[in-house]
Write an enzyme that holds these catalytic residues in place. Structure first.
Site, PDB file in Angstrom:
ATOM      1  N   HIS A   2     -12.896  -7.419  40.607  1.00 40.68           N
ATOM      2  CA  HIS A   2     -12.983  -9.657  40.504  1.00 40.68           C
ATOM      3  C   HIS A   2     -12.763 -10.059  42.105  1.00 40.68           C
ATOM      4  CE1 HIS A   2     -12.854  -9.364  36.023  1.00 40.68           C
ATOM      5  NE2 HIS A   2     -12.052  -8.266  36.993  1.00 40.68           N
ATOM      6  N   LEU A   3     -13.570 -11.075  42.433  1.00 40.41           N
ATOM      7  CA  LEU A   3     -13.491 -11.782  43.451  1.00 40.41           C
ATOM      8  C   LEU A   3     -12.357 -12.124  43.329  1.00 40.41           C
ATOM      9  CD1 LEU A   3     -16.792 -13.090  42.218  1.00 40.41           C
ATOM     10  CD2 LEU A   3     -17.680 -11.711  45.008  1.00 40.41           C
ATOM     11  N   SER A   4     -12.267 -12.734  42.760  1.00 41.81           N
ATOM     12  CA  SER A   4     -10.694 -13.668  43.363  1.00 41.81           C
ATOM     13  C   SER A   4      -9.574 -13.058  42.465  1.00 41.81           C
ATOM     14  CB  SER A   4     -10.962 -14.998  41.798  1.00 41.81           C
ATOM     15  OG  SER A   4     -10.765 -14.479  40.328  1.00 41.81           O
ATOM     16  N   ASN A  38     -17.824  -6.302  36.986  1.00 39.03           N
ATOM     17  CA  ASN A  38     -16.995  -7.589  37.567  1.00 39.03           C
ATOM     18  C   ASN A  38     -18.407  -8.260  35.906  1.00 39.03           C
ATOM     19  OD1 ASN A  38     -16.446 -10.237  37.712  1.00 39.03           O
ATOM     20  ND2 ASN A  38     -16.391 -10.284  39.662  1.00 39.03           N
ATOM     21  N   ARG A  86     -20.160 -22.013  43.675  1.00 34.36           N
ATOM     22  CA  ARG A  86     -20.169 -22.374  42.040  1.00 34.36           C
ATOM     23  C   ARG A  86     -18.743 -22.361  42.131  1.00 34.36           C
ATOM     24  NH1 ARG A  86     -18.008 -17.464  38.140  1.00 34.36           N
ATOM     25  NH2 ARG A  86     -17.228 -18.616  36.584  1.00 34.36           N
ATOM     26  N   ARG A 128      -3.870 -16.861  39.040  1.00 39.66           N
ATOM     27  CA  ARG A 128      -5.213 -17.929  37.629  1.00 39.66           C
ATOM     28  C   ARG A 128      -4.344 -18.364  36.979  1.00 39.66           C
ATOM     29  NH1 ARG A 128     -11.074 -17.086  38.486  1.00 39.66           N
ATOM     30  NH2 ARG A 128     -11.167 -19.711  38.553  1.00 39.66           N
ATOM     31  N   ARG A 188      -6.810 -15.384  32.444  1.00 40.65           N
ATOM     32  CA  ARG A 188      -7.007 -14.594  33.149  1.00 40.65           C
ATOM     33  C   ARG A 188      -6.396 -13.563  33.323  1.00 40.65           C
ATOM     34  NH1 ARG A 188     -11.634 -17.756  34.510  1.00 40.65           N
ATOM     35  NH2 ARG A 188     -10.836 -19.307  34.515  1.00 40.65           N
ATOM     36  N   ALA A 228     -16.498 -13.789  32.674  1.00 44.77           N
ATOM     37  CA  ALA A 228     -15.058 -14.418  31.961  1.00 44.77           C
ATOM     38  C   ALA A 228     -15.399 -13.366  30.645  1.00 44.77           C
ATOM     39  CB  ALA A 228     -15.931 -15.507  31.207  1.00 44.77           C
ATOM     40  N   TYR A 249     -14.435 -19.084  44.771  1.00 44.29           N
ATOM     41  CA  TYR A 249     -15.568 -17.444  45.178  1.00 44.29           C
ATOM     42  C   TYR A 249     -16.160 -17.182  46.371  1.00 44.29           C
ATOM     43  CZ  TYR A 249     -14.465 -17.779  40.157  1.00 44.29           C
ATOM     44  OH  TYR A 249     -13.553 -17.672  38.650  1.00 44.29           O
ATOM     45  N   GLU A 285     -13.433  -1.508  38.061  1.00 47.10           N
ATOM     46  CA  GLU A 285     -13.479  -2.881  37.206  1.00 47.10           C
ATOM     47  C   GLU A 285     -13.144  -3.757  38.723  1.00 47.10           C
ATOM     48  OE1 GLU A 285     -10.345  -4.524  34.437  1.00 47.10           O
ATOM     49  OE2 GLU A 285     -10.583  -5.984  34.946  1.00 47.10           O
ATOM     50  N   ASP A 309     -15.775  -1.332  24.499  1.00 45.81           N
ATOM     51  CA  ASP A 309     -16.010   0.178  23.136  1.00 45.81           C
ATOM     52  C   ASP A 309     -17.061   0.554  24.269  1.00 45.81           C
ATOM     53  OD1 ASP A 309     -13.977  -0.716  21.762  1.00 45.81           O
ATOM     54  OD2 ASP A 309     -15.566  -1.532  20.167  1.00 45.81           O
ATOM     55  N   PRO A 329     -21.411 -13.055  33.624  1.00 46.61           N
ATOM     56  CA  PRO A 329     -21.340 -14.969  33.023  1.00 46.61           C
ATOM     57  C   PRO A 329     -21.536 -15.241  34.726  1.00 46.61           C
ATOM     58  CG  PRO A 329     -20.394 -13.912  31.933  1.00 46.61           C
ATOM     59  CD  PRO A 329     -20.807 -12.636  32.225  1.00 46.61           C
ATOM     60  N   ASN A 330     -22.180 -15.864  35.007  1.00 47.35           N
ATOM     61  CA  ASN A 330     -21.687 -17.234  36.054  1.00 47.35           C
ATOM     62  C   ASN A 330     -22.516 -16.535  37.517  1.00 47.35           C
ATOM     63  OD1 ASN A 330     -22.158 -19.881  33.733  1.00 47.35           O
ATOM     64  ND2 ASN A 330     -19.626 -18.856  33.398  1.00 47.35           N
ATOM     65  N   HIS A 359     -12.299 -11.206  29.964  1.00 46.53           N
ATOM     66  CA  HIS A 359     -11.235 -11.404  29.232  1.00 46.53           C
ATOM     67  C   HIS A 359     -11.385 -11.770  27.447  1.00 46.53           C
ATOM     68  CE1 HIS A 359     -10.165 -12.385  33.339  1.00 46.53           C
ATOM     69  NE2 HIS A 359     -10.923 -13.811  33.554  1.00 46.53           N
TER      70      HIS A 359
HETATM   71  C1  DQA Z   1     -13.796 -12.724  37.752  1.00 47.49           C
HETATM   72  C2  DQA Z   1     -12.501 -14.169  37.103  1.00 47.49           C
HETATM   73  C3  DQA Z   1     -12.990 -13.877  36.262  1.00 47.49           C
HETATM   74  O1  DQA Z   1     -11.845 -14.652  35.481  1.00 47.49           O
HETATM   75  C4  DQA Z   1     -14.477 -15.566  35.796  1.00 47.49           C
HETATM   76  O2  DQA Z   1     -14.091 -15.797  34.775  1.00 47.49           O
HETATM   77  C5  DQA Z   1     -15.618 -14.949  36.470  1.00 47.49           C
HETATM   78  C6  DQA Z   1     -15.527 -13.847  37.882  1.00 47.49           C
HETATM   79  C7  DQA Z   1     -14.079 -12.941  39.688  1.00 47.49           C
HETATM   80  O3  DQA Z   1     -14.502 -12.154  39.679  1.00 47.49           O
HETATM   81  O4  DQA Z   1     -13.276 -13.346  40.429  1.00 47.49           O
HETATM   82  O5  DQA Z   1     -16.331 -15.418  36.347  1.00 47.49           O
HETATM   83  O6  DQA Z   1     -14.704 -12.069  36.982  1.00 47.49           O
END
Ligand code: DQA
Length: 154
Positions: free
Chosen positions: A106-108, A80, A24, A113, A117, A83, A29, A104, A93, A16-17, A86
């Protein structure tokens, strides 16, 4: 689809997002869009001899379905989960049922943070985790998943 190309697909799944990347919270990011990241990962994978199936959804169930699809269609998965990283036992599963390498990403740097997270439901079922390198995290993830696939084939 012919069997050969199926066997070489790396699934890159985004939660998501992440469709909002570029606009964003760019301070966190970056300015690179998800379309840019899709192009970058496809180019890197192609150099290594793989194709990429790149997808994004804001819906947990759709991500679960793609992970299930990956059981038959993918030789590796980069995820990725945004959210859902978490929160999602369902994605955890689904990933457990895969027998290919899982990276796995993640950008950040999630560990630098908020505390919520710091826990990931994905990490325990991933082969490895790449966090905090912005869009470059995805390139590193392609390299990592490709080397895991090659190692498994040896
Ligand atoms: C994220 C980190 C997550 O905590 C956050 O909810 C995201 C982006 C990242 O790529 O840094 O949506 O997965």
């Amino acid at each position: 689809m012919p069997k050969k190309s199926r066997a070489k697909a790396i699934y890159v799944l985004n939660g998501p997002n992440l469709n909002l990347l570029g606009s964003r919270e760019p301070d966190i990011y970056g300015r690179t869009t998800l379309a840019d990241i899709a192009d970058m990962t496809a180019a890197r994978a192609e150099k290594l001899g793989y194709t990429v199936v790149f997808s994004q959804s804001n819906h947990e169930g759709e991500l679960v379905e793609w992970v299930q699809e990956a059981r038959a269609e993918a030789c590796g998965v980069i995820i990725n989960a945004g959210a859902y990283t978490h929160t999602s036992v369902a994605i955890h599963d689904a990933l457990r049922a895969l027998d290919c390498p899982i990276v796995e990403v993640h950008l950040s740097n999630t560990f630098a943070r908020e505390a919520f997270r710091h826990h990931s439901y994905i990490s325990a079922v991933a082969s490895g985790v790449i966090v905090g390198f912005g869009a470059t995290s995805y390139i590193l993830a392609v390299d990592a998943v490709a080397s895991l696939i090659e190692e498994a084939a040896e």
